[in-house]
Enzyme design. Structure first.
Site, mmCIF file in Angstrom:
data_model
loop_
_atom_site.group_PDB
_atom_site.id
_atom_site.type_symbol
_atom_site.label_atom_id
_atom_site.label_comp_id
_atom_site.label_asym_id
_atom_site.label_seq_id
_atom_site.Cartn_x
_atom_site.Cartn_y
_atom_site.Cartn_z
ATOM 1 N N ASP A 149 0.850 -1.188 0.000
ATOM 2 C CA ASP A 149 0.000 0.000 0.000
ATOM 3 C C ASP A 149 0.895 1.250 0.000
ATOM 4 O O ASP A 149 1.839 1.319 -0.776
ATOM 5 C CB ASP A 149 -0.944 -0.044 1.218
ATOM 6 C CG ASP A 149 -2.094 0.953 1.112
ATOM 7 O OD1 ASP A 149 -3.113 0.618 0.497
ATOM 8 O OD2 ASP A 149 -1.961 2.073 1.635
ATOM 9 N N TYR A 207 -3.703 11.137 1.443
ATOM 10 C CA TYR A 207 -4.158 10.998 0.062
ATOM 11 C C TYR A 207 -4.172 12.349 -0.642
ATOM 12 O O TYR A 207 -3.765 12.461 -1.791
ATOM 13 C CB TYR A 207 -5.554 10.367 0.031
ATOM 14 C CG TYR A 207 -5.541 8.882 0.302
ATOM 15 C CD1 TYR A 207 -5.660 7.965 -0.734
ATOM 16 C CD2 TYR A 207 -5.388 8.396 1.599
ATOM 17 C CE1 TYR A 207 -5.636 6.602 -0.481
ATOM 18 C CE2 TYR A 207 -5.360 7.033 1.857
ATOM 19 C CZ TYR A 207 -5.480 6.142 0.805
ATOM 20 O OH TYR A 207 -5.431 4.792 1.047
ATOM 21 N N HIS A 232 -4.655 -7.776 -0.087
ATOM 22 C CA HIS A 232 -3.965 -6.510 0.102
ATOM 23 C C HIS A 232 -3.178 -6.435 1.404
ATOM 24 O O HIS A 232 -2.085 -5.871 1.447
ATOM 25 C CB HIS A 232 -4.990 -5.377 0.049
ATOM 26 C CG HIS A 232 -4.401 -4.011 0.044
ATOM 27 N ND1 HIS A 232 -3.648 -3.526 -1.008
ATOM 28 C CD2 HIS A 232 -4.436 -3.013 0.971
ATOM 29 C CE1 HIS A 232 -3.251 -2.292 -0.736
ATOM 30 N NE2 HIS A 232 -3.712 -1.956 0.458
#
Length: 456
Positions: A223, A373, A429
């Site tokens: 990630d 983000y 993930h």
């Protein structure tokens, strides 16, 4: 004569293109100041302080009060996890959280490894540092930094740490593992200024490793951790001895990538595509566009207005749990959307899942973690590090249910010194937490390749 000149020009152009492609450009970054106010004069305090994860009784009372006062809302009939976290199963999670989850026991588990904090560029950086207990005489542990992502934490690595620091085989590499919290996550202080992105985090983590006395080390991540460790390798290619990642989003589109998307389904062997590659990539519109749109709404929110949604999550532990744990369902296996319980307990325990949520809740870091983000995507997708290839020895563990599948051909476009690319049998993930044994084996094999040691 004209022919000779033309040939010479063409050859010169080819040589120049080859030189430019292989030129090892190093990513540049300046020291920053991410603390409150202006950077003070004088040297920075570089002391390293022990840290313990602790919670007051008042904090737990407040948590339970909020859990008791949550307002439920029914899910649609036969909706499973297709609309998000299923309300009926959420009630079970909340009930377990209130009545059975023992935070005291989990605190003991969190604190079984040594924690530390140190101030770098104005903010406190938290990390777990685990040294092997029974290192054979005459051998050295290999330093390895492992970096988490969102909505995970350093706790993701608690299952893999003993496999790396106390390997069962004498032929295996013994690691000294450092697991930091990304600034703004967990117990690392958040930046007080705009602009803190993966390159800034990478710069700080390279500084951390040097502060711990390491001149060369390995880095591993998934990630955001894969981007941060990639940036670490781009910034300090002489210090980062090897880079291992389990999440490798495609670099900016190349001609070869475009051709592989056009012709790869019909001529997979021409591009080295496996059956799994074809299954994950084609049909392109559905697998690469429609599916991405279904699963990236959170990303758009966090890359534009993180503080608005984050404020609600920071006030509601139930909302926070639903928001985080929904990702542990869907990102572990997309088929889990079809289950009433999201398949969460098929791969994880509620104790482990709620411990990760509690790290976000007790540290109050959900807003700052979401801002990461905006800081990255807000600068656009054409940043210098995005265009810069990686020449450090690289290993990629390709888990079958990863969010974005990147075939080997695409990986080599970014990572020019690819030493291993391993299709893993199972997992998604959150690889370190879901399949610690499989990830540990791949890290072992990769480091053995770089160190020229015998592999299994």
């Amino acid at each position: 004569m004209y022919l000779e000149v033309a040939v010479a020009l063409v050859l010169g152009l080819v040589v120049a293109l080859i030189f430019l492609k292989n030129r090892k450009t190093v990513l540049k970054v300046q020291d920053g100041w991410w603390g409150v106010g202006t950077c003070p004069q004088g040297p920075e305090d570089d002391s390293i302080r022990p840290f313990k994860v602790e919670t007051t009784p008042e904090e737990i009372e407040d948590l339970h009060r909020r859990l008791d006062q949550t307002r439920s809302f029914p899910s649609l009939e036969d909706s499973q996890f297709n609309y998000g976290f299923n309300s009926k199963y959420l009630e079970k999670v909340v009930s377990y959280w209130k009545k059975e989850f023992n935070w005291g026991n989990q605190l003991d588990k969190l604190n079984k490894y040594p924690h530390f904090k140190t101030k770098i560029e104005g903010i406190d950086i938290h990390y777990v540092h685990v040294k092997p207990k029974n290192l054979p005489e005459g051998t050295r542990a290999v330093p390895l930094m492992m970096v988490h992502g969102w909505p995970g934490s350093f706790y993701e690595f608690y299952g893999i740490i003993p496999l790396l620091t106390e390997p069962s085989s004498p032929d295996d590499v013994t690691f000294e593992v450092i697991c930091p919290s990304i600034p703004g996550y967990g117990f690392s202080e958040a930046s007080h200024k705009k602009g803190f992105d993966t390159v800034c985090a990478a710069h700080i983590f390279n500084k951390l490793m040097k502060r711990l006395g390491f001149t060369q080390y390995y880095v591993q991540g998934g990630d955001w951790g894969s981007m941060i460790t990639t940036n670490m390798a781009q910034l300090e290619p002489n210090a980062v001895k090897g880079l291992h990642i389990n999440f490798a989003p495609p670099a900016q589109g190349s001609l070869l990538m475009g051709l592989s998307l056009i012709f790869g389904r019909r001529f997979p062997k021409l591009f080295g595509f496996t059956e799994h590659d074809v299954k994950r990539l084609f049909p392109c519109m559905n697998n690469l566009v429609v599916d991405a749109l279904r699963e990236t709404g959170y990303m758009h929110i966090q890359a534009t207005k993180p503080d608005t949604a984050g404020r609600g999550l920071n006030d509601s532990p139930v909302g926070l749990a639903a928001y985080i744990l929904e990702k542990f369902s869907t990102w572990t296996d997309p088929e889990f959307k079809k289950l009433e319980d999201g398949g969460l307990e098929r791969k994880f325990s509620l104790d482990d899942l709620l411990t990760n949520v509690m790290i976000y809740w007790t540290s109050g870091c959900i807003i700052s973690s979401m801002r990461f983000y905006k800081e990255n995507f807000g600068k656009g997708l054409n940043q210098p590090h995005a265009k810069l290839p990686v020449h450090v020895p690289t290993g990629v563990a390709s888990f079958p249910n990863e969010l974005l599948h990147t075939p080997k051909l695409w990986v080599t476009d970014k990572y020019r010194n690819l030493k291993s690319y391993t299709p893993i049998a199972r997992g998604g993930h959150f690889a370190a937490m879901e399949e610690p044994q499989l990830l540990a084996e791949d890290v072992q094999n990769f480091v053995k390749i770089v160190e020229n040691r015998k592999r299994k």
